[in-house]
Design a protein around this motif. Sequence first.
Motif, PDB file in Angstrom:
ATOM      1  N   ARG A  78       0.738  -1.253   0.182  1.00  0.00           N
ATOM      2  CA  ARG A  78       0.041  -0.013   0.047  1.00  0.00           C
ATOM      3  C   ARG A  78       0.806   1.312   0.028  1.00  0.00           C
ATOM      4  O   ARG A  78       1.972   1.319   0.427  1.00  0.00           O
ATOM      5  CB  ARG A  78      -0.875  -0.102   1.362  1.00  0.00           C
ATOM      6  N   LYS A  79       0.367   2.167  -0.587  1.00  0.00           N
ATOM      7  CA  LYS A  79       1.026   3.484  -0.990  1.00  0.00           C
ATOM      8  C   LYS A  79       0.656   4.653   0.317  1.00  0.00           C
ATOM      9  O   LYS A  79       1.245   5.705   0.233  1.00  0.00           O
ATOM     10  CB  LYS A  79       0.801   4.318  -2.177  1.00  0.00           C
ATOM     11  N   ILE A  80      -0.305   4.183   1.330  1.00  0.00           N
ATOM     12  CA  ILE A  80      -0.774   5.063   2.116  1.00  0.00           C
ATOM     13  C   ILE A  80      -1.128   4.370   3.277  1.00  0.00           C
ATOM     14  O   ILE A  80      -1.637   3.385   3.239  1.00  0.00           O
ATOM     15  CB  ILE A  80      -2.161   5.738   1.711  1.00  0.00           C
ATOM     16  N   ALA A 171       5.588   5.091   1.325  1.00  0.00           N
ATOM     17  CA  ALA A 171       4.174   5.339   1.445  1.00  0.00           C
ATOM     18  C   ALA A 171       4.061   6.711   2.254  1.00  0.00           C
ATOM     19  O   ALA A 171       4.924   7.066   3.142  1.00  0.00           O
ATOM     20  CB  ALA A 171       3.606   4.039   2.486  1.00  0.00           C
ATOM     21  N   ALA A 172       2.985   7.239   2.025  1.00  0.00           N
ATOM     22  CA  ALA A 172       2.535   8.626   2.878  1.00  0.00           C
ATOM     23  C   ALA A 172       1.722   7.828   4.014  1.00  0.00           C
ATOM     24  O   ALA A 172       1.167   7.065   4.122  1.00  0.00           O
ATOM     25  CB  ALA A 172       1.433   9.228   2.207  1.00  0.00           C
ATOM     26  N   THR A 173       2.238   8.544   5.189  1.00  0.00           N
ATOM     27  CA  THR A 173       1.709   7.931   6.494  1.00  0.00           C
ATOM     28  C   THR A 173       1.122   9.028   7.275  1.00  0.00           C
ATOM     29  O   THR A 173       1.604  10.220   7.481  1.00  0.00           O
ATOM     30  CB  THR A 173       2.970   7.300   7.557  1.00  0.00           C
ATOM     31  N   ALA A 174      -0.185   8.917   7.936  1.00  0.00           N
ATOM     32  CA  ALA A 174      -0.800   9.788   8.782  1.00  0.00           C
ATOM     33  C   ALA A 174      -1.373   8.947  10.116  1.00  0.00           C
ATOM     34  O   ALA A 174      -2.096   7.899   9.855  1.00  0.00           O
ATOM     35  CB  ALA A 174      -1.735  10.374   8.023  1.00  0.00           C
ATOM     36  N   ALA A 231      -5.523  11.796  -2.420  1.00  0.00           N
ATOM     37  CA  ALA A 231      -5.594  12.684  -3.746  1.00  0.00           C
ATOM     38  C   ALA A 231      -4.183  13.357  -3.766  1.00  0.00           C
ATOM     39  O   ALA A 231      -3.667  13.575  -4.813  1.00  0.00           O
ATOM     40  CB  ALA A 231      -6.711  13.684  -3.149  1.00  0.00           C
ATOM     41  N   THR A 232      -3.340  13.723  -2.564  1.00  0.00           N
ATOM     42  CA  THR A 232      -2.393  14.449  -2.784  1.00  0.00           C
ATOM     43  C   THR A 232      -1.189  13.364  -3.225  1.00  0.00           C
ATOM     44  O   THR A 232      -0.227  14.039  -3.993  1.00  0.00           O
ATOM     45  CB  THR A 232      -2.029  14.956  -1.157  1.00  0.00           C
ATOM     46  N   ALA A 233      -1.467  12.182  -2.853  1.00  0.00           N
ATOM     47  CA  ALA A 233      -0.411  11.091  -3.253  1.00  0.00           C
ATOM     48  C   ALA A 233      -0.553  10.717  -4.700  1.00  0.00           C
ATOM     49  O   ALA A 233       0.259  10.062  -5.383  1.00  0.00           O
ATOM     50  CB  ALA A 233      -0.238  10.076  -2.084  1.00  0.00           C
TER      51      ALA A 233
END
Length: 298
Positions: A78-80, A171-174, A231-233
């Motif tokens: 996964r990318k997020i 991956a983007a992480t939050a 959306a940002t990614a």
Amino acid sequence: MSAILTLVANREATSLTPQDITLASTLAAGGETTILSPGEAVDIACAPLTPAQIDAIRLALTDRAVDVLYGPSENRRRKILVADMDSTIVANETLDDIAAHAERIRPGIGEEVAAVTRRSMNGEIDFQTSLRNRVAFLRDLPASLLEDAWKDVKINPGARTLVQTMKAHGAATALVSGGFTWFTARVGAACGFAENHANILNVAGDTLEGTVGEPILGPDAKLQHLIRIAATAGAPLSAALTIGDGANDLPMLRAAGLGIGFHAKPVVRREIVNRIEHGTLRTALFAQGYRASELVEG
């Protein structure tokens, strides 16, 4: 075969055996197996399975402390990553911990707050209302209770590894929580999340006001953060992993390509097929096909 069944053993309780793998493979009419971590995690190639079939495999292994996860064989990584905080990334319910420390000032407040939390996390009462009601109990209490609660916070095993490994692979992480920014800022930094979002607990000087900033970050807001981050990614929601334990996590768990319930409340267990019920947050990496040698230990 177009799907993958992943078995992950709780390393502190057991070791994944050939018998475990054979049993699951037989029930799934599985094919090729791939060892991700010896004695801990394995992928089994299979045809698409129904939720009932997955539950049957889980039930067959229920006494073995083995988690069962499932998904398509393509685009597994996964990318997020969007994760809940309380009872997911950390072992605590931080608002309950604040109230528990307030017992020395207002006896009984700890159980009053914890009771509302339990009902909220199981979807019995509206999250926004429950948060306002719980925070109201804290009115005029010293803000030093936040520091007291922070000393009790325990980051769950595998949390740092989950974040650091996914970050290392782009991956983007939050960290997105219905709790408070006072804690998410600290937990996010400790684990390495790129961003963190939560509610603002209003403080006047050295005193808790008993109110929370509006609008409240609840289940819908968690989903909106997921949509914004994707959306940002430039990635679809199918490329996201979300993980949480309570009713307020359900919208983002449903929307993600891989939504995982972590030692989840009954309302989540009834709806979310992929669940970590025995192991640590490392399991979410094996569910994406990562091998033990690829993990970045936190």
